[in-house]
Design an enzyme around this catalytic site. Structure first.
Site, short mmCIF file in Angstrom:
data_model
loop_
_atom_site.label_atom_id
_atom_site.label_comp_id
_atom_site.label_asym_id
_atom_site.label_seq_id
_atom_site.Cartn_x
_atom_site.Cartn_y
_atom_site.Cartn_z
N ASP A 219 42.78 58.72 67.82
CA ASP A 219 42.76 57.48 68.61
C ASP A 219 42.86 56.30 67.64
O ASP A 219 43.41 56.45 66.56
CB ASP A 219 41.50 57.42 69.48
CG ASP A 219 41.73 56.67 70.79
OD1 ASP A 219 41.98 55.45 70.71
OD2 ASP A 219 41.68 57.29 71.86
N HIS A 242 46.12 55.71 66.47
CA HIS A 242 46.72 54.72 67.36
C HIS A 242 46.74 53.33 66.76
O HIS A 242 46.95 52.35 67.48
CB HIS A 242 45.98 54.70 68.70
CG HIS A 242 46.09 55.98 69.47
ND1 HIS A 242 45.50 56.16 70.71
CD2 HIS A 242 46.73 57.15 69.19
CE1 HIS A 242 45.76 57.39 71.15
NE2 HIS A 242 46.49 58.01 70.24
#
Length: 401
Positions: A219, A242
């Site tokens: 993430d 991310h």
């Protein structure tokens, strides 16, 4: 007749008392910790003694591999406290053994905390592989049912260095309600397919420095929630993951503003995003300003520069009204490298509250598969320096979920 120097005697008395109060390092083995065995009660006992000490105290974790269940190391403490870690810890692989705790290692309400990890130690393995299979975030939108590796809550004047956080069951680190905290020399690692394993989440904190660290997760490498103020992120190597994100903003009522955030000299490799600002559609009112990204290098990154005010992961938005989060005073400077898609710059601002004061300076981004494009919507950026591709050459399309 001999005379006595009363002030000198008083000074010597207080010096004697100070020395008497001081103590040597508090080794967790003093309380029964042994390698390859559970050190939970020993660490808690060492913390209790150190926190109660009138003079600055040091907890020592010697070399070795230790098992550790969920612990809460709570203040206030009577004096500054140091934890020196030469050993390594493993969490229970079975999340049920953590008895519903939201964090593996929680440290809170302490002034003057220093955590130093020696090169041989400081590895905290959350053993999250089994827990990731239990993550139902995509289906339900409930994403906080598993424990973080660390939460640093309401710390003041803290220095944390050298921690190696592996395979967290959820986020690796949460920094909440802190003031003047530095986290440096970190290694944060989880596979790219591990759900919601954000490297570090910062919120409701003032004066945070996250520097010189390597982060690879499933993430965001670093995310900033509401109330992140005077945050400096520098020298971060991010990937996989991310990217570095401010937000998502506007999901809840009464979110505190984000302001004074500086991301500098960071590199991104094989990430979904580079530097990102995101707010929810159908949001509550909120704001973020004075947000700056500079000296950014990307390699094989899907969205190197992105403002996404139509954020709605997993299609959980029942309505799709424009975001009410106001973004202003934002700069992207000296961003360069190669993208994984043609859309190298995407400024997708809200039609309800368009972005103000956005600056694009010295952007040089390429797409090896063809012509790169810079997209803009509801924003008129200030453009200076080199612009490759041409700034705002096309209208912005919705970002991938």
């Amino acid at each position: 007749m001999k005379t006595f120097n009363l002030p000198l005697l008083v000074a010597l008395f207080y010096l004697f008392v100070s020395v008497a109060r001081s103590q040597g390092p508090i080794d967790i083995t003093k309380f029964g910790a042994k390698p390859n065995a559970d050190a939970t009660s020993a660490l808690l006992a060492a913390w209790k003694e150190a926190c109660a000490a009138a003079a600055p105290a040091k907890i020592v974790v010697p070399a070795g591999e230790f098992l550790l269940n969920a612990v809460k190391l709570q203040g206030p403490c009577k004096a500054p406290l140091t934890i020196e870690i030469a050993g390594n810890f493993k969490a229970p692989a079975d999340v049920a053994q953590m008895k519903g705790e939201d964090t593996w290692v929680k440290i809170e309400n302490v002034q003057g905390l220093t955590i130093t990890c020696l090169p041989t130690g400081g590895t905290f393995d959350g053993q999250g592989q089994a827990a990731w299979k239990q993550n139902k975030c995509a289906q339900s939108g409930m994403c906080n049912s598993l424990p973080y590796n660390f939460r640093f809550n309401t710390l003041t004047n803290a220095q944390i260095s050298g921690i190696k956080s592996l395979n967290s069951k959820l986020y690796h680190m949460g920094v909440m309600g802190c003031k003047n905290i530095t986290l440096t020399g970190l290694t944060i690692d989880a596979p790219k397919d591990s759900l919601n394993t954000d490297g570090m989440h910062i919120g409701r904190s003032n004066g945070v420095h996250a520097t010189n660290s390597k982060i690879g997760t499933g993430d965001d490498c670093i995310s900033m929630g509401d109330g992140a103020v005077d945050v400096h992120v520098e020298g971060i190597t991010c990937g996989p993951g991310h990217g570095i994100s401010i937000g998502s903003m506007g999901k809840f009522a009464n979110e505190a503003p984000n302001t004074g955030i500086f991301v500098k000299n960071c590199s991104f490799t094989d990430t979904d995003n580079g530097v990102r600002i995101k707010s929810w559609m159908n949001s509550f009112e909120a704001s973020a300003s004075d947000l700056h990204f500079e000296d950014i290098t990307v390699t094989n990154v899907l969205n190197p520069v992105i403002i996404d005010q139509e954020y709605c992961p997993y299609n959980h938005c029942k309505e799709k009204t424009p975001s009410k989060v106001k973004l202003s005073k934002i700069s992207f400077k000296n961003v360069h490298g190669a993208a994984k898609s043609a859309e190298v710059v995407k400024l997708l601002c809200s039609s309800a509250v368009p972005c103000d004061g956005v600056e694009l300076a010295d952007i040089d981004l390429t797409f090896p598969g063809g012509a790169a494009v810079s997209q803009c919507k509801n924003v008129k950026p200030i453009v200076t320096g080199k612009q490759n591709p041409v700034a705002c050459g096309a209208p912005a399309t919705p970002a991938a979920p």
